[in-house]
Scaffold this motif. Structure first.
Motif, mmCIF file in Angstrom:
data_model
loop_
_atom_site.group_PDB
_atom_site.id
_atom_site.type_symbol
_atom_site.label_atom_id
_atom_site.label_comp_id
_atom_site.label_asym_id
_atom_site.label_seq_id
_atom_site.Cartn_x
_atom_site.Cartn_y
_atom_site.Cartn_z
ATOM 1 N N ARG A 1 -8.386 7.927 0.314
ATOM 2 C CA ARG A 1 -7.521 7.207 1.066
ATOM 3 C C ARG A 1 -6.947 6.141 -0.005
ATOM 4 N NH1 ARG A 1 -11.452 7.950 4.829
ATOM 5 N NH2 ARG A 1 -10.877 8.150 7.001
ATOM 6 N N HIS A 2 -5.642 5.864 0.223
ATOM 7 C CA HIS A 2 -4.911 4.863 -0.613
ATOM 8 C C HIS A 2 -4.173 3.843 0.171
ATOM 9 C CE1 HIS A 2 -5.643 7.031 -4.334
ATOM 10 N NE2 HIS A 2 -5.325 8.151 -3.708
ATOM 11 N N HIS A 3 -3.902 2.607 -0.317
ATOM 12 C CA HIS A 3 -3.207 1.911 0.552
ATOM 13 C C HIS A 3 -1.821 1.361 0.008
ATOM 14 C CE1 HIS A 3 -7.072 1.027 2.658
ATOM 15 N NE2 HIS A 3 -6.226 0.397 3.704
ATOM 16 N N CYS A 4 -0.840 1.464 0.722
ATOM 17 C CA CYS A 4 0.405 0.955 0.359
ATOM 18 C C CYS A 4 0.532 -0.569 0.023
ATOM 19 C CB CYS A 4 1.760 1.290 1.383
ATOM 20 S SG CYS A 4 3.277 0.644 1.004
ATOM 21 N N ARG A 5 0.880 -1.139 -1.036
ATOM 22 C CA ARG A 5 0.785 -2.615 -1.226
ATOM 23 C C ARG A 5 1.902 -3.368 -0.308
ATOM 24 N NH1 ARG A 5 -2.999 0.013 -3.620
ATOM 25 N NH2 ARG A 5 -3.967 -0.991 -5.124
ATOM 26 N N LYS A 6 2.762 -2.811 0.164
ATOM 27 C CA LYS A 6 3.911 -3.315 0.753
ATOM 28 C C LYS A 6 3.553 -3.360 2.219
ATOM 29 C CE LYS A 6 8.217 -5.033 1.228
ATOM 30 N NZ LYS A 6 8.410 -5.243 2.540
ATOM 31 N N CYS A 7 3.355 -2.282 2.802
ATOM 32 C CA CYS A 7 3.034 -2.397 4.434
ATOM 33 C C CYS A 7 1.592 -2.378 4.730
ATOM 34 C CB CYS A 7 3.828 -0.999 4.992
ATOM 35 S SG CYS A 7 3.182 0.519 4.445
ATOM 36 N N GLY A 8 0.823 -2.010 3.823
ATOM 37 C CA GLY A 8 -0.716 -2.074 4.007
ATOM 38 C C GLY A 8 -1.254 -0.889 4.625
ATOM 39 N N PHE A 9 -0.339 0.191 4.999
ATOM 40 C CA PHE A 9 -0.892 1.443 5.648
ATOM 41 C C PHE A 9 -1.772 2.336 4.720
ATOM 42 C CE2 PHE A 9 2.910 2.572 9.108
ATOM 43 C CZ PHE A 9 2.582 1.171 9.514
ATOM 44 N N VAL A 10 -2.740 3.130 5.447
ATOM 45 C CA VAL A 10 -3.687 4.004 4.711
ATOM 46 C C VAL A 10 -2.745 5.436 4.727
ATOM 47 C CG1 VAL A 10 -5.861 5.156 4.813
ATOM 48 C CG2 VAL A 10 -5.460 3.048 6.057
ATOM 49 N N VAL A 11 -2.707 5.741 3.396
ATOM 50 C CA VAL A 11 -1.888 6.892 3.139
ATOM 51 C C VAL A 11 -2.666 7.738 2.071
ATOM 52 C CG1 VAL A 11 0.340 5.660 3.539
ATOM 53 C CG2 VAL A 11 -0.533 5.492 1.216
ATOM 54 N N CYS A 12 -2.130 9.063 1.995
ATOM 55 C CA CYS A 12 -2.571 10.049 1.004
ATOM 56 C C CYS A 12 -2.101 9.893 -0.288
ATOM 57 C CB CYS A 12 -2.654 11.434 1.662
ATOM 58 S SG CYS A 12 -0.657 11.850 1.710
ATOM 59 N N ALA A 13 -2.508 10.553 -1.249
ATOM 60 C CA ALA A 13 -1.807 10.453 -2.770
ATOM 61 C C ALA A 13 -0.628 10.893 -2.999
ATOM 62 C CB ALA A 13 -3.060 11.179 -3.719
ATOM 63 N N GLU A 14 -0.351 11.865 -1.971
ATOM 64 C CA GLU A 14 1.108 12.478 -2.356
ATOM 65 C C GLU A 14 2.099 11.598 -1.462
ATOM 66 O OE1 GLU A 14 3.865 15.068 -3.256
ATOM 67 O OE2 GLU A 14 1.701 15.286 -3.801
ATOM 68 N N CYS A 15 1.896 10.892 -0.407
ATOM 69 C CA CYS A 15 2.681 9.821 0.177
ATOM 70 C C CYS A 15 2.593 8.621 -0.788
ATOM 71 C CB CYS A 15 2.120 9.627 1.549
ATOM 72 S SG CYS A 15 2.752 11.373 2.586
ATOM 73 N N SER A 16 1.801 8.489 -1.681
ATOM 74 C CA SER A 16 1.971 7.167 -2.394
ATOM 75 C C SER A 16 2.232 7.233 -4.098
ATOM 76 C CB SER A 16 0.848 6.491 -2.092
ATOM 77 O OG SER A 16 -0.413 7.074 -2.216
ATOM 78 N N ARG A 17 2.863 8.094 -4.268
ATOM 79 C CA ARG A 17 2.885 8.461 -5.735
ATOM 80 C C ARG A 17 3.700 7.589 -6.441
ATOM 81 N NH1 ARG A 17 2.003 13.552 -7.422
ATOM 82 N NH2 ARG A 17 3.423 13.647 -9.220
ATOM 83 N N THR B 1 1.313 12.116 8.348
ATOM 84 C CA THR B 1 0.498 12.199 9.729
ATOM 85 C C THR B 1 -0.284 13.854 9.761
ATOM 86 O OG1 THR B 1 2.355 13.380 10.867
ATOM 87 C CG2 THR B 1 1.831 10.856 10.784
ATOM 88 N N HIS B 2 -0.342 14.442 8.574
ATOM 89 C CA HIS B 2 -1.064 15.718 8.686
ATOM 90 C C HIS B 2 -2.149 16.032 7.474
ATOM 91 C CE1 HIS B 2 0.918 17.064 5.037
ATOM 92 N NE2 HIS B 2 2.373 16.753 5.281
ATOM 93 N N THR B 3 -2.033 14.992 6.585
ATOM 94 C CA THR B 3 -3.162 15.119 5.534
ATOM 95 C C THR B 3 -4.203 14.260 6.119
ATOM 96 O OG1 THR B 3 -1.564 15.214 3.819
ATOM 97 C CG2 THR B 3 -3.892 14.339 3.164
ATOM 98 N N ARG B 4 -5.397 15.267 6.344
ATOM 99 C CA ARG B 4 -6.723 14.440 6.378
ATOM 100 C C ARG B 4 -7.467 14.177 5.603
ATOM 101 N NH1 ARG B 4 -8.816 14.154 11.400
ATOM 102 N NH2 ARG B 4 -6.895 15.389 12.323
#
Length: 309
Positions: free
Chosen positions: A202-218, A192-195
């Motif tokens: 933007r990246h997408h988690c394949r499990k939940c479908g959320f829009v996430v940053c690279a650091e949160c989806s390594r 919630t802080h990476t803009r």
């Protein structure tokens, strides 16, 4: 310009079928049986194959009937795009429109026994929507009117019901998460802080479908229903999936310390800084109409703050 109404097959004469709503015979078992070996059904299926050209798969199979077609708006990662949809008695086919009635591409085939439909609530900006859910892919579509939406849902659900009956399968209970469109958020939905910006993807988690940053989806994790190789997942889903995997292994083996199991799971499903293809939706072709950034997506009565809790 308003999209043409979808056509259905109340009888063997396509001119009548294209003029109005389907009647009570449209999707009946008798009508499907009546059309199975007819020349008009063969011609319709051949026309669809011709429109997809060499890039599409053959669609003519014994017992297969084309029941209707129409244009729906599919909510893709970057934009809401028009897509042509064809409803057969056993599959749902859709693709990108290059030239309507003449050329389509990016053919997708969905077996109907894998399909579950979920009507979505109306908003001021988004109407006549529903979700098509399968184990491998889930996405949202919308029709031009409430009537068309109901026609599509009722026809698909009836075909799904009959296909499950014919195959003896149970309805699918596990479904892939739909991808939240890029424009739905300007910040990572996990930290919630990476803009996001032109440089911060933007990246997408394949499990939940959320829009996430690279650091949160390594991290990557094996999701067999979606792919034979480990896929990008967000940090929260990775922790949940890894914990579930460790628990299953411990129950199966009844031996090995938690540290050993964690090391083994990490080797199989570990973190990775490598990039992967996050643009699958964009390969389906371009379309018009940006989706409003302030639309509520896929959930009723859920505020954005709830996603971060």
């Amino acid at each position: 310009m308003r999209r043409p109404r979808p056509w259905w097959t109340p009888d063997q004469q396509p001119s009548k079928a294209r003029r109005g709503s389907p009647d009570a015979r449209t999707n009946s078992p008798a009508m499907v049986d009546h059309l199975v070996n007819t020349e008009i059904n063969s011609q319709r299926i051949a026309a669809v194959e011709s429109c997809f050209g060499a890039s599409g798969q053959p669609l003519a199979l014994p017992g297969r009937v084309l029941l209707g077609e129409g244009v729906l708006t599919k909510e893709c990662r970057k934009k809401a795009k028009p897509r042509i949809f064809f409803l057969f008695n056993d599959i749902l086919v859709y693709g990108s429109i290059v030239l309507n009635k003449r050329k389509y591409r990016s053919q997708h085939i969905i077996p109907l026994e894998e399909v579950t439909l979920e009507p979505l609530p109306e908003t001021v900006q988004a109407k006549n929507r529903w979700m098509i859910k399968t184990a491998k892919k889930s996405f949202v579509v919308s029709a031009a009117s409430t009537t068309e939406r109901q026609e599509w849902i009722s026809h698909i659900e009836e075909c799904v019901r009959r296909q499950l009956l014919a195959t003896g399968r149970q309805p699918t209970t596990e479904h892939a998460a739909p991808w939240i469109p890029d424009k739905a958020t300007d910040i990572c939905m996990r930290c919630t802080h990476t803009r996001f910006s032109a440089l911060t993807r933007r990246h997408h988690c394949r499990k939940c479908g959320f829009v996430v940053c690279a650091e949160c989806s390594r991290e990557r994790f094996l999701l067999p229903r979606l792919s034979p190789k480990p896929l990008r997942v967000c940090s929260l889903c990775y922790r949940e999936l890894a914990a579930q995997k460790l628990k299953e292994e411990a129950e199966e083996q009844g031996r090995g310390s938690p540290g050993q199991l964690a090391q083994r799971a990490g080797a199989l499903y570990g973190a990775s800084s490598g990039d992967d293809d996050d643009s699958e939706e964009d390969k389906e072709g371009n379309g018009d109409g940006d989706w409003p950034s302030h639309v509520e997506f896929y959930a009723s009565g859920v505020s954005w703050s709830a996603f971060h809790s």
